[in-house]
Design an enzyme around this catalytic site. Structure first.
Site, PDB file in Angstrom:
ATOM      1  N   ASP A 103       4.372   5.178  -9.279  1.00 39.46           N
ATOM      2  CA  ASP A 103       4.535   6.636  -9.243  1.00 39.46           C
ATOM      3  C   ASP A 103       5.210   7.144 -10.515  1.00 39.46           C
ATOM      4  OD1 ASP A 103       3.306   6.773  -6.770  1.00 39.46           O
ATOM      5  OD2 ASP A 103       5.179   6.842  -5.646  1.00 39.46           O
ATOM      6  N   GLY A 122       0.805  -1.209   0.000  1.00 41.91           N
ATOM      7  CA  GLY A 122       0.000   0.000   0.000  1.00 41.91           C
ATOM      8  C   GLY A 122       0.839   1.261   0.000  1.00 41.91           C
ATOM      9  N   GLY A 167       6.680   1.663   2.261  1.00 46.46           N
ATOM     10  CA  GLY A 167       8.138   1.585   2.196  1.00 46.46           C
ATOM     11  C   GLY A 167       8.684   0.922   0.947  1.00 46.46           C
TER      12      GLY A 167
END
Length: 179
Positions: free
Chosen positions: A33, A7, A11
């Site tokens: 991302d 999620g 990390g």
């Protein structure tokens, strides 16, 4: 290719960067991302095909899913051409997301890694970041793992991302790593 699934704020990106430093050979890291940053408005434009809803839920258009498949196809081609990749992913649909990736990656050798983090810890990390929609970390902390099958699992709730990366490097078989 190593696929890290977890999620928001779990990390994954930090683990990917740490793995690049300790695994033999040169590893490239790409993530969800990276893909979102390449979309119109860095994912914030209606043209990106992403809808951010209250409570951290995210919905995608059919056109966005087609672009995601193209993204995976490109990464798969890089891996087949000899590049060593670490993919930082968030399978919002759990096992359905894993299956979408698996079907696109085809013959590519994949090592599936689950990056777990307690929802409260992930939410606290999220609150410290300016680039996150409030509620995403808590909502995703458990749902992204629903039905997903992993080769290795780490938990960043109480272990640092560097410790998790070292653990992963030790767990990966020598046959799976480049020489």
């Amino acid at each position: 290719m190593i696929v890290l699934n977890g999620g928001s704020s779990s990390g994954k990106s930090s683990i990917a960067r740490a793995l690049q430093e300790i695994l033999p050979g040169i590893w490239l890291t790409f993530g969800v991302d990276t893909f979102i940053d390449a979309l119109p408005g860095r994912g914030d434009s209606p043209r990106a095909g992403i809808t951010y809803e209250q409570g951290g839920t995210i919905a995608f258009s059919t056109e966005h899913r087609a672009l995601e498949r193209s993204w995976y196809t490109g990464l798969s081609a890089m891996a087949r051409a000899g590049a060593h990749l670490i993919l930082d992913e968030v399978f919002l649909a759990g096992d359905a997301g894993q299956e979408r990736a698996r079907s696109t990656f085809g013959e590519t050798d994949l090592i599936w890694v689950g990056v777990h983090c307690d929802p409260d810890v992930a939410a606290r990390r999220e609150a410290q970041r300016l680039d996150r929609v409030e509620g995403m970390a808590r909502q995703q902390a458990l749902s992204v793992h629903a039905g997903v099958v992993y080769d290795v699992v780490v938990n960043t709730t109480y272990r640092s991302t560097d410790e998790c990366a070292r653990f992963l490097a030790n767990q990966l078989t020598l046959d799976a790593l480049p020489r």
